[in-house]
Every structure is written in structure tokens, then in C-alpha cells.
Design an enzyme around this catalytic site. Structure first.
Site, mmCIF file in Angstrom:
data_model
loop_
_atom_site.group_PDB
_atom_site.id
_atom_site.type_symbol
_atom_site.label_atom_id
_atom_site.label_comp_id
_atom_site.label_asym_id
_atom_site.label_seq_id
_atom_site.Cartn_x
_atom_site.Cartn_y
_atom_site.Cartn_z
ATOM 1 N N GLY A 172 0.834 -1.200 0.000
ATOM 2 C CA GLY A 172 0.000 0.000 0.000
ATOM 3 C C GLY A 172 0.865 1.244 0.000
ATOM 4 O O GLY A 172 2.019 1.243 -0.419
ATOM 5 N N GLY A 173 0.303 2.329 0.510
ATOM 6 C CA GLY A 173 1.024 3.595 0.565
ATOM 7 C C GLY A 173 2.288 3.499 1.396
ATOM 8 O O GLY A 173 3.174 4.359 1.282
ATOM 9 N N GLY A 407 25.531 12.997 -27.821
ATOM 10 C CA GLY A 407 24.870 13.466 -26.604
ATOM 11 C C GLY A 407 25.393 12.758 -25.373
ATOM 12 O O GLY A 407 25.520 13.352 -24.294
ATOM 13 N N ALA A 408 25.734 11.480 -25.543
ATOM 14 C CA ALA A 408 26.222 10.718 -24.391
ATOM 15 C C ALA A 408 27.573 11.255 -23.912
ATOM 16 O O ALA A 408 27.893 11.192 -22.726
ATOM 17 C CB ALA A 408 26.313 9.242 -24.745
HETATM 18 C C1 HXC Z 1 -4.255 -4.437 11.438
HETATM 19 C C2 HXC Z 1 -3.072 -6.248 10.724
HETATM 20 C C3 HXC Z 1 -2.786 -5.615 9.515
HETATM 21 C C4 HXC Z 1 -3.287 -4.311 9.319
HETATM 22 C C5 HXC Z 1 -1.878 -7.547 9.484
HETATM 23 N N1 HXC Z 1 -2.496 -7.448 10.662
HETATM 24 N N2 HXC Z 1 -2.050 -6.441 8.772
HETATM 25 N N3 HXC Z 1 -3.794 -5.666 11.678
HETATM 26 N N4 HXC Z 1 -4.009 -3.760 10.306
HETATM 27 N N5 HXC Z 1 -3.038 -3.633 8.205
HETATM 28 C C6 HXC Z 1 -2.542 -8.446 11.728
HETATM 29 C C7 HXC Z 1 -3.356 -9.656 11.349
HETATM 30 O O1 HXC Z 1 -4.690 -9.424 11.605
HETATM 31 C C8 HXC Z 1 -2.742 -10.691 12.252
HETATM 32 O O2 HXC Z 1 -3.257 -10.520 13.539
HETATM 33 C C9 HXC Z 1 -1.305 -10.314 12.318
HETATM 34 O O3 HXC Z 1 -1.237 -8.958 11.909
HETATM 35 C C10 HXC Z 1 -0.437 -11.110 11.363
HETATM 36 O O4 HXC Z 1 -1.044 -11.096 10.097
HETATM 37 P P1 HXC Z 1 -1.316 -12.423 9.267
HETATM 38 O O5 HXC Z 1 -2.259 -12.073 8.198
HETATM 39 O O6 HXC Z 1 -1.662 -13.535 10.187
HETATM 40 O O7 HXC Z 1 0.142 -12.697 8.696
HETATM 41 P P2 HXC Z 1 0.567 -13.207 7.252
HETATM 42 O O8 HXC Z 1 -0.225 -14.418 6.885
HETATM 43 O O9 HXC Z 1 2.035 -13.337 7.300
HETATM 44 O O10 HXC Z 1 0.155 -12.053 6.250
HETATM 45 C C11 HXC Z 1 0.777 -10.798 6.346
HETATM 46 C C12 HXC Z 1 0.097 -9.790 5.423
HETATM 47 C C13 HXC Z 1 -1.420 -9.782 5.699
HETATM 48 C C14 HXC Z 1 0.357 -10.220 3.963
HETATM 49 C C15 HXC Z 1 0.761 -8.449 5.655
HETATM 50 O O11 HXC Z 1 -1.627 -9.623 7.105
HETATM 51 C C16 HXC Z 1 -2.125 -8.668 5.006
HETATM 52 O O12 HXC Z 1 -2.440 -8.787 3.807
HETATM 53 N N6 HXC Z 1 -2.404 -7.600 5.705
HETATM 54 C C17 HXC Z 1 -3.103 -6.467 5.144
HETATM 55 C C18 HXC Z 1 -2.219 -5.732 4.213
HETATM 56 C C19 HXC Z 1 -2.867 -4.477 3.727
HETATM 57 O O13 HXC Z 1 -3.684 -4.504 2.763
HETATM 58 N N7 HXC Z 1 -2.585 -3.345 4.425
HETATM 59 C C20 HXC Z 1 -3.144 -2.086 4.111
HETATM 60 C C21 HXC Z 1 -2.326 -1.507 2.976
HETATM 61 S S1 HXC Z 1 -2.874 0.056 2.574
HETATM 62 P P3 HXC Z 1 -3.501 -11.739 14.542
HETATM 63 O O14 HXC Z 1 -4.039 -11.095 15.750
HETATM 64 O O15 HXC Z 1 -4.454 -12.641 13.844
HETATM 65 O O16 HXC Z 1 -2.170 -12.358 14.725
HETATM 66 C C22 HXC Z 1 -1.916 1.041 3.483
HETATM 67 C C23 HXC Z 1 -2.268 2.445 3.313
HETATM 68 C C24 HXC Z 1 -1.078 3.299 3.646
HETATM 69 O O17 HXC Z 1 -1.063 0.671 4.170
HETATM 70 C C25 HXC Z 1 -1.365 4.650 3.094
HETATM 71 C C26 HXC Z 1 -0.237 5.586 3.317
HETATM 72 C C27 HXC Z 1 -0.483 6.894 2.641
#
Ligand code: HXC
Length: 520
Positions: A172-173, A407-408
Site C-alpha cells: 500500500g502507501g 549526446g552521451a
Molecule cells: C491491522 C493487521 C494488519 C493491518 C496484518 N495485521 N495487517 N492488523 N491492520 N493492516 C494483523 C493480522 O490481523 C494478524 O493478527 C497479524 O497482523 C499477522 O497477520 P497475518 O495475516 O496472520 O500474517 P501473514 O499471513 O504473514 O500475512 C501478512 C500480510 C497480511 C500479507 C501483511 O496480514 C495482510 O495482507 N495484511 C493487510 C495488508 C494491507 O492490505 N494493508 C493495508 C495496505 S494500505 P492476529 O491477531 O491474527 O495475529 C496502506 C495504506 C497506507 O497501508 C497509506 C499511506 C499513505
């Protein structure tokens, strides 16, 4: 037990508990994935006993989705200061065992605190990323936290070195913080960076792709160029980060530390006199040239597997840290293209921002022509390198080994782009283009008009010889003062080091402006 003893016991216990992050089960799960924990990474990175942790007892403030019932001291990031080879650094390491290292507002505050300290105290910031991105339960607060971090990345850019290690997911971001830093290192098979993951990609575009193919270390270090380094293991990655730091100054007001060497400054290498093949189309090993001229033959390459037609990296010469930019005759004949220009431009700008002199080794037949390059904006991308060399005020020493065409030639730190000391080997060809192309343009009609193929070949050869004698040598440039001297290849190390020594007091300004507008 006195009250004080009880209080100290409580402190020790709270510290111990905080150090376990999300708990032993999650630590084991992290290890089972072949990953280290945030603290294990920091202990490999920092000098033993040097780590001082900040904000170990900070907790998140979220009350959505039952979060008020779950708190971990320190939340999902370990932050603080320490030393690497005795030099101060500020660090943060996201802790995947706490809510997947996802970013809460308080985590962003911890990260921002060390970034502010780094800028105030003039020391590099190293961030080790391993996070599920914005903490979903915190909504806009988490997004605001990223905004705060990005703002600091931007303001710290060119002030202190910023280095990102990607040791797990970075999605993501969240990828934009590393992207705003100076260097990104990724660990093979356990780290990835992408704007959105495979399932969203599939639903939006229909493309089926896995995480590794979408944004693994291989993709970003070879194809996209987002990552400058990739490492086979976390341990190797951390060693690479430490090595990188050894070439860098602490901040933009300092110079990089000197590294004493027993390698004589005036060491000659006779093999360089024979390295250029007689056939101008035959490649030779530019890495061999670099190894032969730098201290102890040690070259630390940046972006090793991306745009291999240009080579960039750090070395020491006469004990001083230098940035090397060299065309690579073994890849696409050393031609400049979009990716090579982007790669070299970013490196040149980094060196200029951090007072690292540039040593340029030129053997470039030109820019890669064709629709693919034109449609991809080779003009704007090539201009980035032109801009980078032209604006750079650090000492710039350039040696033309063989071709330097069109140019290079201008782009590769020629005299008119404020090159300080420009040398050429006797094998240098500094011209608008090579003899083949030039004779085709100038005498193509005349040659075609001749019906006898033997006669055609004879005229072509005669014209090429005439062109070579006039232009394909360094003396036209030398006669006009466009290069300082023609040097014997075996003396190259000594000549460059002496030139760099004379440039130590160099001071050059650029006109006052709000900021430049380089062709992004
Ligand atoms: C809250 C989160 C989380 C999140 C993971 N967890 N991502 N909790 N917010 N974004 C938690 C899970 O619920 C889990 O909790 C623990 O972390 C471990 O995650 P798992 O899924 O069990 O681990 P894994 O199988 O290794 O997968 C990791 C992962 C997956 C690929 C990162 O968790 C995932 O896809 N997370 C979401 C990613 C995502 O889309 N993030 C938002 C991106 S947008 P428990 O309690 O069950 O252990 C963004 C915007 C930023 O970031 C903008 C900036 C401008």
C-alpha cells in the site's frame, strides 16, 4: 523489600515483557517463516551494547474494534539510537509480532521522533520495514501517521542519509516511505513491496500473479530498480547496510570518513595499457578497470542487477570515499538508455548531496535509439543524468577510455558540464559519432552510386580511415582544451587520486532558487 526495590522490579519486568513484543508464540511464528524479529535485527545491525531504546512503553490509543483491550508496550515498532562501527545512527524496526507491524498513530510518532533526532543531530536513519501497512482499526489516524513520516522523509532528504531495509511485507502507501529514502535493500523470498497485493490486482486487471512475481526482491532489484540491493538472507542484508554506511558521511555538512590503506597512491597497473581491444566493437571488463584503480581493488556496487549497461557504486581512492560511474561495454555495448540514465542520475545526485566526489569512467557509444526508448521518454530520462552531472558541485574527475560519442559524451560529465578534471586514454574517441555511422551519413550517396562492391568497400574504408584519423582520437579534444590531458592507462589511479586531492578545497555555487525543476 523496599518500595524502591519493588519499583525497580516492576521496571525490569515491564522491560522484559515489552521485549517479547506480541509474545513468544508470534516470535516462533516469525522464526518459522525464516524471519528474525525486530530486536534480533537491531542487535545484528548495531554495535554490541550500543542500542538505546526510546519509547519502549508507548501504547496505541485506539478504541475501535475492541482495541482498547489489547495493548503491547512499545506497540509495533522498536526505535532508538545506537552505533555502527562507532558512528551514531537512528533506527526503527517494525515488529511484525505486534498486529503484523501495522502502523498505528503512536507508532508513527515513535518513528517521527527518531527521524527528527537524526536530522537535529546529523546522523543517518535506518528503517527496517516488516509491516502489514496502515493499522486498519485506526482508519484515518494510521493514514495521517504515514503522512507525518513521509513529510519527514522529504525534509530529511539530502540532509542525512536515509536507508530502508525491507524485511517482510511492505504494501500500500507504506511503500512510499522507503521510496523516498536514499537506498532500499530487500531480502530475497521473505520481503515484498507493492501498491496492492495479488488479490486486488486480479480483481482490477484480471492479472494472476503471486507476491514474489509482483513485488519480490528479484523484481525490484532487477526489473523496476526500486531496490538498490537484494540479499539472500537477513544477515547478509544487514551486513550490506553496514558496508554501505561505511562509505557515507553522517550528514550533508560532513565528508565521509577516510579509510587508511596500504595500497600505494602511485601504484601502476601495466595491464591497463593493454585492456582496450583493437576491435572497437569488442567489449572488455570495466569491473577490472575499476578494481585496478581503487584502493585494494574493493568496489561496493549499487544497483548491481539493474540497468547493467551502467555501473555505479562506492570505493575508496587514496583513502577517500568516491562514487564511481562507469559505462559497461559488456552490456548493450555500454549504451545509455532510460533505466541506465535513471540509475546513474539518482546515484550522482546522492553523491552530490553528501559531498562524495565523482569518478567517471567513460566508454559510451551513445543513447539507445528506437521507439521503445522514445515512447518511454528517453529524452526526459536521459536529461536527468545530464541534469545530475551538470548541477553537481562535488569534485568530478572523468576519464574517457574509449568511445565518447554525441549526446552521451556531453551527459557523461564532460568539461562543459562543469567537469573539474577530464582525462582521456590514448584509445579515446571523442566525436559526434563513430566512423561507421559518420561515413554512412556523409558519404552514403556517393558510396551507393558506385556499382562495383569492391570499389564501394574501398571508398568506405578510405573515408572511415580519414574520419578516424581526424576525430577518433583524444587529440582533437586535447588541442581545444576540452580535456586536461591524455594519460597513460597504467597511471590512471595516480592521476585520479592526485586530481581529487587538488579538488579538496573546491567550492562551487549554483544560482539562488527555491528549488530546481529537474526533468522528473
Ligand atoms: C491491522 C493487521 C494488519 C493491518 C496484518 N495485521 N495487517 N492488523 N491492520 N493492516 C494483523 C493480522 O490481523 C494478524 O493478527 C497479524 O497482523 C499477522 O497477520 P497475518 O495475516 O496472520 O500474517 P501473514 O499471513 O504473514 O500475512 C501478512 C500480510 C497480511 C500479507 C501483511 O496480514 C495482510 O495482507 N495484511 C493487510 C495488508 C494491507 O492490505 N494493508 C493495508 C495496505 S494500505 P492476529 O491477531 O491474527 O495475529 C496502506 C495504506 C497506507 O497501508 C497509506 C499511506 C499513505
Amino acid at each position: 523489600m523496599s518500595i524502591q526495590t519493588d519499583k525497580i522490579k516492576e521496571l525490569v519486568e515491564r522491560r522484559q515483557s515489552a521485549k517479547l513484543g506480541g509474545g513468544q508464540k508470534r516470535i516462533d511464528a516469525q522464526h518459522a517463516k525464516g524471519k528474525l524479529t525486530a530486536r534480533e535485527r537491531l542487535s545484528l545491525l548495531l554495535d554490541e551494547g550500543s542500542f538505546e531504546e526510546f519509547d519502549m512503553f508507548v501504547q496505541h490509543r485506539c478504541t475501535n474494534f475492541g482495541m482498547e483491550a489489547s495493548h503491547t508496550d512499545g506497540d509495533g515498532v522498536v526505535t532508538g539510537q545506537g552505533t555502527i562501527d562507532g558512528r551514531l545512527v537512528y533506527v526503527y524496526a517494525q515488529d511484525f509480532t505486534v498486529n503484523g507491524g501495522s502502523l498505528s498513530k503512536t507508532m508513527s510518532e515513535k518513528i517521527c521522533k527518531v527521524m527528527d533526532m537524526a536530522v537535529r543531530n546529523g546522523a543517518p536513519v535506518i528503517g527496517l520495514n516488516d509491516s502489514g501497512g496502515a493499522r486498519i482499526q485506526e482508519g484515518i489516524d494510521a493514514l495521517a501517521g504515514y503522512g507525518d513520516i513521509f513529510e519527514r522523509n522529504i525534509l530529511a532528504s539530502g540532509v542525512v542519509p536515509q536507508i530502508s531495509g525491507i524485511f517482510g511485507p511492505c504494501a500500500g502507501g507504506a511503500v512510499y516511505s522507503p521510496a523516498l529514502t536514499d537506498f532500499i535493500l530487500m531480502v530475497e523470498n521473505t520481503s515484498y513491496m507493492f501498491l496492492t497485493g495479488p488479490s486486488v490486482v486480479k480483481s482490477v486487471t484480471g492479472e494472476v500473479v503471486d507476491q514474489e512475481q509482483l513485488g519480490g526482491a528479484d523484481v525490484h532489484s532487477k526489473k523496476s530498480g526500486v531496490a538498490q540491493f537484494s540479499a539472500a538472507s537477513e544477515q547478509e542484508g544487514i551486513e550490506t547496510l553496514k558496508k554501505l554506511l561505511s562509505f557515507l558521511p553522517q550528514n550533508n555538512r560532513q565528508t565521509a570518513p577516510e579509510r587508511p590503506t596500504n595500497d600505494p597512491v602511485n601504484r601502476m597497473d601495466d595491464s591497463l595499457n593493454d585492456i582496450i581491444p583493437d576491435n572497437p566493437n569488442k567489449p572488455y571488463n570495466m569491473y577490472g578497470v575499476i578494481a585496478s584503480i581503487v584502493d585494494d581493488g574493493e568496489f561496493f556496487e549499487v544497483h548491481k542487477n539493474f540497468a547493467k549497461n551502467v555501473i555505479v557504486g562506492f570505493a575508496h581512492m587514496g583513502g577517500r570515499s568516491v562514487g564511481i560511474v562507469a559505462n559497461n561495454p559488456c552490456q548493450l555495448a555500454g549504451v545509455l538508455d532510460i533505466n541506465a540514465s535513471r540509475k546513474a542520475a539518482r546515484f550522482v545526485r546522492f553523491c552530490d548531496a553528501f559531498n562524495i566526489p565523482l569518478v567517471n569512467l567513460v566508454d559510451v557509444p551513445g543513447f539507445l535509439p528506437g521507439t521503445q526508448q522514445e515512447y518511454g521518454a528517453v529524452i526526459s530520462n536521459g536529461a536527468k543524468l545530464l541534469y545530475a552531472f551538470g548541477e553537481a558541485t562535488v569534485p568530478k574527475v572523468t576519464v574517457t577510455l574509449r568511445k565518447s560519442y554525441g549526446g552521451a559524451h556531453i551527459v557523461m560529465s564532460c568539461k562543459q558540464l562543469r567537469g573539474d578534471v577530464n582525462y582521456a586514454w590514448p584509445s579515446a574517441n571523442i566525436a559526434v559519432m563513430g566512423a561507421d555511422g559518420a561515413v554512412g551519413v556523409l558519404y552514403g550517396k556517393e558510396i551507393k552510386a558506385e556499382t562495383d562492391p569492391a570499389k564501394q568497400a574501398e571508398i568506405t574504408e578510405a573515408k572511415k580511415q580519414e574520419y578516424d584519423e581526424l576525430f577518433c582520437n583524444p587529440y582533437q579534444a586535447a588541442q581545444k582544451g576540452y580535456i586536461e590531458d591524455v594519460i597513460e592507462p597504467r597511471n590512471t589511479r595516480f592521476r585520479i587520486i592526485r586530481a581529487l586531492a587538488t579538488l579538496e578545497g573546491k567550492h562551487q555555487e549554483i544560482p539562488a532558487k527555491k528549488h530546481d525543476n529537474l526533468p522528473l
